[in-house]
Design a protein around this motif. Structure first.
Motif, PDB file in Angstrom:
ATOM      1  N   THR A   1     -48.948 -11.358 -91.095  1.00 52.67           N
ATOM      2  CA  THR A   1     -47.902 -10.378 -91.329  1.00 52.67           C
ATOM      3  C   THR A   1     -47.622 -10.203 -92.815  1.00 52.67           C
ATOM      4  OG1 THR A   1     -46.207 -12.072 -91.061  1.00 52.67           O
ATOM      5  CG2 THR A   1     -46.776 -10.779 -89.124  1.00 52.67           C
ATOM      6  N   LYS A   2     -47.843 -11.228 -93.607  1.00 55.44           N
ATOM      7  CA  LYS A   2     -47.641 -11.102 -95.040  1.00 55.44           C
ATOM      8  C   LYS A   2     -48.687 -10.183 -95.664  1.00 55.44           C
ATOM      9  CE  LYS A   2     -45.548 -15.601 -95.784  1.00 55.44           C
ATOM     10  NZ  LYS A   2     -45.727 -16.928 -96.356  1.00 55.44           N
ATOM     11  N   ARG A   3     -49.907 -10.193 -95.138  1.00 61.99           N
ATOM     12  CA  ARG A   3     -51.000  -9.405 -95.706  1.00 61.99           C
ATOM     13  C   ARG A   3     -51.273  -8.141 -94.899  1.00 61.99           C
ATOM     14  NH1 ARG A   3     -55.160 -13.042 -98.523  1.00 61.99           N
ATOM     15  NH2 ARG A   3     -53.912 -14.814 -99.064  1.00 61.99           N
ATOM     16  N   ALA A   4     -50.304  -7.706 -94.123  1.00 59.60           N
ATOM     17  CA  ALA A   4     -50.541  -6.581 -93.224  1.00 59.60           C
ATOM     18  C   ALA A   4     -50.856  -5.294 -93.969  1.00 59.60           C
ATOM     19  CB  ALA A   4     -49.337  -6.384 -92.327  1.00 59.60           C
TER      20      ALA A   4
ATOM     21  N   ALA B   1     -67.453  -4.301 -85.928  1.00 53.69           N
ATOM     22  CA  ALA B   1     -66.597  -4.224 -87.112  1.00 53.69           C
ATOM     23  C   ALA B   1     -65.305  -4.992 -86.854  1.00 53.69           C
ATOM     24  CB  ALA B   1     -66.287  -2.774 -87.434  1.00 53.69           C
ATOM     25  N   VAL B   2     -64.824  -5.672 -87.887  1.00 52.64           N
ATOM     26  CA  VAL B   2     -63.557  -6.402 -87.801  1.00 52.64           C
ATOM     27  C   VAL B   2     -62.712  -6.036 -89.012  1.00 52.64           C
ATOM     28  CG1 VAL B   2     -64.394  -8.352 -86.444  1.00 52.64           C
ATOM     29  CG2 VAL B   2     -64.576  -8.432 -88.900  1.00 52.64           C
ATOM     30  N   TYR B   3     -61.399  -5.981 -88.815  1.00 53.46           N
ATOM     31  CA  TYR B   3     -60.463  -5.700 -89.901  1.00 53.46           C
ATOM     32  C   TYR B   3     -59.771  -7.002 -90.247  1.00 53.46           C
ATOM     33  CZ  TYR B   3     -57.075  -3.118 -92.677  1.00 53.46           C
ATOM     34  OH  TYR B   3     -56.332  -2.623 -93.714  1.00 53.46           O
ATOM     35  N   CYS B   4     -59.956  -7.470 -91.482  1.00 52.98           N
ATOM     36  CA  CYS B   4     -59.426  -8.777 -91.878  1.00 52.98           C
ATOM     37  C   CYS B   4     -58.600  -8.659 -93.145  1.00 52.98           C
ATOM     38  CB  CYS B   4     -60.561  -9.770 -92.072  1.00 52.98           C
ATOM     39  SG  CYS B   4     -61.504 -10.046 -90.568  1.00 52.98           S
ATOM     40  N   TYR B   5     -57.652  -9.589 -93.273  1.00 54.49           N
ATOM     41  CA  TYR B   5     -56.721  -9.593 -94.390  1.00 54.49           C
ATOM     42  C   TYR B   5     -57.032 -10.677 -95.413  1.00 54.49           C
ATOM     43  CZ  TYR B   5     -54.244  -7.187 -90.669  1.00 54.49           C
ATOM     44  OH  TYR B   5     -53.923  -6.349 -89.648  1.00 54.49           O
TER      45      TYR B   5
ATOM     46  N   ARG C   1     -57.507  -9.180 -87.734  1.00 53.85           N
ATOM     47  CA  ARG C   1     -56.490  -8.521 -86.930  1.00 53.85           C
ATOM     48  C   ARG C   1     -56.530  -8.962 -85.468  1.00 53.85           C
ATOM     49  NH1 ARG C   1     -56.125  -2.057 -86.347  1.00 53.85           N
ATOM     50  NH2 ARG C   1     -57.046  -2.270 -88.396  1.00 53.85           N
ATOM     51  N   ASP C   2     -57.709  -9.311 -84.963  1.00 54.85           N
ATOM     52  CA  ASP C   2     -57.804  -9.715 -83.561  1.00 54.85           C
ATOM     53  C   ASP C   2     -57.304 -11.135 -83.313  1.00 54.85           C
ATOM     54  OD1 ASP C   2     -59.825 -11.161 -84.726  1.00 54.85           O
ATOM     55  OD2 ASP C   2     -61.398 -10.501 -83.378  1.00 54.85           O
TER      56      ASP C   2
ATOM     57  N   VAL D   1     -64.386 -15.282 -89.029  1.00 52.91           N
ATOM     58  CA  VAL D   1     -65.426 -14.512 -88.354  1.00 52.91           C
ATOM     59  C   VAL D   1     -66.667 -14.529 -89.241  1.00 52.91           C
ATOM     60  CG1 VAL D   1     -66.099 -12.231 -87.518  1.00 52.91           C
ATOM     61  CG2 VAL D   1     -63.763 -13.017 -87.215  1.00 52.91           C
ATOM     62  N   PRO D   2     -67.840 -14.959 -88.722  1.00 54.86           N
ATOM     63  CA  PRO D   2     -69.063 -14.948 -89.528  1.00 54.86           C
ATOM     64  C   PRO D   2     -69.459 -13.511 -89.874  1.00 54.86           C
ATOM     65  CG  PRO D   2     -69.358 -16.252 -87.527  1.00 54.86           C
ATOM     66  CD  PRO D   2     -68.051 -15.568 -87.412  1.00 54.86           C
ATOM     67  N   LEU D   3     -69.904 -13.312 -91.108  1.00 57.81           N
ATOM     68  CA  LEU D   3     -70.298 -11.990 -91.577  1.00 57.81           C
ATOM     69  C   LEU D   3     -71.777 -11.739 -91.342  1.00 57.81           C
ATOM     70  CD1 LEU D   3     -68.372 -11.760 -94.946  1.00 57.81           C
ATOM     71  CD2 LEU D   3     -67.892 -10.536 -92.841  1.00 57.81           C
ATOM     72  N   PHE D   4     -72.133 -10.461 -91.184  1.00 54.63           N
ATOM     73  CA  PHE D   4     -73.524 -10.053 -91.059  1.00 54.63           C
ATOM     74  C   PHE D   4     -74.161 -10.111 -92.440  1.00 54.63           C
ATOM     75  CE2 PHE D   4     -76.663  -6.652 -91.484  1.00 54.63           C
ATOM     76  CZ  PHE D   4     -77.564  -7.036 -90.521  1.00 54.63           C
TER      77      PHE D   4
END
Length: 112
Positions: free
Chosen positions: A31-34, A47-51, A72-73, A78-81
């Motif tokens: 929530t701080k990095r929203a 695709a993933v949305y990360c803070y 966000r999930d 999460v490992p990156l491609f």
């Protein structure tokens, strides 16, 4: 005397209680990095949305793996491609070449 006081208290109209304030949401890193985040391509192909920041962590077999944190999930990491092939150069000539007047990329219109 006690009976008179009790009768007086019961005869008064009830005062409605003030409405309760909504509870404050707990503060978490997500929530701080929203307001600041970025889309990444995960190793699974989605695709993933990360803070959080991108980090390099060791795998169980000793190799290093790039991961992104605080997604966000609800995932912590999460490992990156990472592409395995060679890095492609940008398309086009590496140096400036003078084009001729009969270059087919530019259509020639008759002058009026």
């Amino acid at each position: 005397m006690k009976a008179l006081t009790l009768a007086l208290l019961l005869s008064l109209p009830a005062i409605p209680a003030a409405p309760l304030k909504p509870l404050r949401q707990p503060s978490t890193p997500m929530t701080k990095r929203a307001s600041t985040g970025r889309w990444y391509l995960a190793a699974g192909g989605h695709a993933v949305y990360c803070y959080g920041p991108v980090m390099t962590v060791p795998r169980a077999n000793g190799e290093l793996e790039r991961v992104v944190t605080f997604c966000r999930d609800g995932s912590a990491m999460v490992p990156l491609f990472e592409p395995t092939g060679p890095v492609l150069e940008p398309a086009g000539p590496q140096h400036h070449q003078e084009r001729s007047k009969d270059d087919p990329s530019k259509p020639r219109f008759p002058r009026l």
